[in-house]
Scaffold this motif. Structure first.
Motif, PDB file in Angstrom:
ATOM      1  N   LEU A   1     -48.351  26.161  11.452  1.00 53.45           N
ATOM      2  CA  LEU A   1     -49.367  26.614  12.397  1.00 53.45           C
ATOM      3  C   LEU A   1     -49.281  25.864  13.728  1.00 53.45           C
ATOM      4  CD1 LEU A   1     -52.108  28.191  12.845  1.00 53.45           C
ATOM      5  CD2 LEU A   1     -53.233  26.174  11.887  1.00 53.45           C
ATOM      6  N   ALA A   2     -49.366  26.623  14.819  1.00 51.43           N
ATOM      7  CA  ALA A   2     -49.411  26.024  16.159  1.00 51.43           C
ATOM      8  C   ALA A   2     -50.427  26.787  17.003  1.00 51.43           C
ATOM      9  CB  ALA A   2     -48.042  26.078  16.824  1.00 51.43           C
ATOM     10  N   GLU A   3     -50.773  26.179  18.121  1.00 50.83           N
ATOM     11  CA  GLU A   3     -51.704  26.791  19.074  1.00 50.83           C
ATOM     12  C   GLU A   3     -51.019  26.963  20.418  1.00 50.83           C
ATOM     13  OE1 GLU A   3     -55.999  25.987  21.299  1.00 50.83           O
ATOM     14  OE2 GLU A   3     -55.115  24.412  20.057  1.00 50.83           O
ATOM     15  N   VAL A   4     -51.209  28.114  21.032  1.00 53.73           N
ATOM     16  CA  VAL A   4     -50.815  28.309  22.424  1.00 53.73           C
ATOM     17  C   VAL A   4     -51.932  27.735  23.270  1.00 53.73           C
ATOM     18  CG1 VAL A   4     -50.446  30.001  24.269  1.00 53.73           C
ATOM     19  CG2 VAL A   4     -49.407  30.366  22.019  1.00 53.73           C
ATOM     20  N   ARG A   5     -51.566  26.804  24.151  1.00 49.21           N
ATOM     21  CA  ARG A   5     -52.547  26.139  25.015  1.00 49.21           C
ATOM     22  C   ARG A   5     -52.137  26.254  26.479  1.00 49.21           C
ATOM     23  NH1 ARG A   5     -53.813  20.291  22.090  1.00 49.21           N
ATOM     24  NH2 ARG A   5     -54.913  21.165  20.306  1.00 49.21           N
ATOM     25  N   THR A   6     -53.136  26.238  27.334  1.00 56.10           N
ATOM     26  CA  THR A   6     -52.949  26.086  28.776  1.00 56.10           C
ATOM     27  C   THR A   6     -51.947  27.094  29.333  1.00 56.10           C
ATOM     28  OG1 THR A   6     -53.218  23.716  28.288  1.00 56.10           O
ATOM     29  CG2 THR A   6     -52.805  24.306  30.575  1.00 56.10           C
ATOM     30  N   LEU A   7     -52.050  28.348  28.891  1.00 57.46           N
ATOM     31  CA  LEU A   7     -51.209  29.415  29.442  1.00 57.46           C
ATOM     32  C   LEU A   7     -51.825  29.843  30.765  1.00 57.46           C
ATOM     33  CD1 LEU A   7     -48.748  31.224  28.975  1.00 57.46           C
ATOM     34  CD2 LEU A   7     -50.264  32.840  27.817  1.00 57.46           C
TER      35      LEU A   7
ATOM     36  N   LEU B   1     -45.084  37.576  34.360  1.00 56.67           N
ATOM     37  CA  LEU B   1     -44.726  36.187  34.092  1.00 56.67           C
ATOM     38  C   LEU B   1     -45.520  35.617  32.915  1.00 56.67           C
ATOM     39  CD1 LEU B   1     -43.117  33.676  34.697  1.00 56.67           C
ATOM     40  CD2 LEU B   1     -44.798  33.088  36.480  1.00 56.67           C
ATOM     41  N   GLY B   2     -46.792  35.918  32.809  1.00 55.30           N
ATOM     42  CA  GLY B   2     -47.586  35.441  31.684  1.00 55.30           C
ATOM     43  C   GLY B   2     -47.013  35.940  30.366  1.00 55.30           C
ATOM     44  N   HIS B   3     -46.585  37.202  30.342  1.00 54.22           N
ATOM     45  CA  HIS B   3     -45.982  37.765  29.134  1.00 54.22           C
ATOM     46  C   HIS B   3     -44.670  37.052  28.807  1.00 54.22           C
ATOM     47  CE1 HIS B   3     -48.825  41.083  28.777  1.00 54.22           C
ATOM     48  NE2 HIS B   3     -48.740  41.213  30.080  1.00 54.22           N
TER      49      HIS B   3
END
Length: 169
Positions: free
Chosen positions: A67-73, A84-86
């Motif tokens: 498990l991981a978290e996407v942060r500060t995108l 770019l975000g994609h």
């Protein structure tokens, strides 16, 4: 304009902070001290323009064996609507697969954006054994994932989402 996505370096931290800091005033992202960015620099990818300016960033924070978290995108205003975000999120998800992870979590106001990448609103957190292990972490992101009351003032209105990864490719 050519944009390059690459692992972040300590020299990028002030650029990451400059990009993210205005978004903390609107409540879109949580504010962090510079030291926190330096400590987590290895988790970040940055998108840089031809002049080397940080115009996007995102981090993948491992929380458990699967498990991981996407942060500060975040993406600079000039880059919104360019995809770019994609691209950044796809790179972070690729990184999660390379690490052998099977789930990626995010806490977001951008439900539609993450839904387009296969994230779904979370209905349950985790099994009791994992919950008890994660509860020992001092990390605020893990507290957000567990939906602990002590982080509610920081996360009010955010949606907890998760994506199951296909590791067969």
């Amino acid at each position: 304009m050519s944009i390059t996505i690459r692992p972040a370096l300590p020299a990028d931290v002030r650029g990451i902070n400059a990009l993210v800091e205005p978004m903390t005033h609107t409540g879109v992202l949580l504010g962090k001290d510079l030291v926190s960015y330096y400590e987590a620099v290895q988790e970040f990818l940055v998108a840089t323009d031809e002049e080397g300016r940080v115009v996007g960033c995102g981090a993948l924070h491992v929380m458990w064996e699967d498990l991981a978290e996407v942060r500060t995108l975040a993406v600079h205003d000039e880059q919104r609507g360019t995809g770019l975000g994609h691209r950044l999120l796809d790179c972070l998800l690729d990184r999660a697969v390379q690490l052998g992870l099977s789930r990626v979590f995010c806490l977001t106001f951008e439900v539609e954006f993450f839904s387009r990448h296969g994230f779904e609103v979370m209905s349950e957190v985790v099994d009791p054994e994992l919950y008890n292990q994660l509860l020992r972490s001092p990390d605020e992101g893990i507290a957000e994932f567990l939906d602990l009351a002590r982080v509610k003032p920081n996360t009010l209105g955010n949606t907890r989402m998760i994506k199951l990864l296909d590791r067969s490719s």
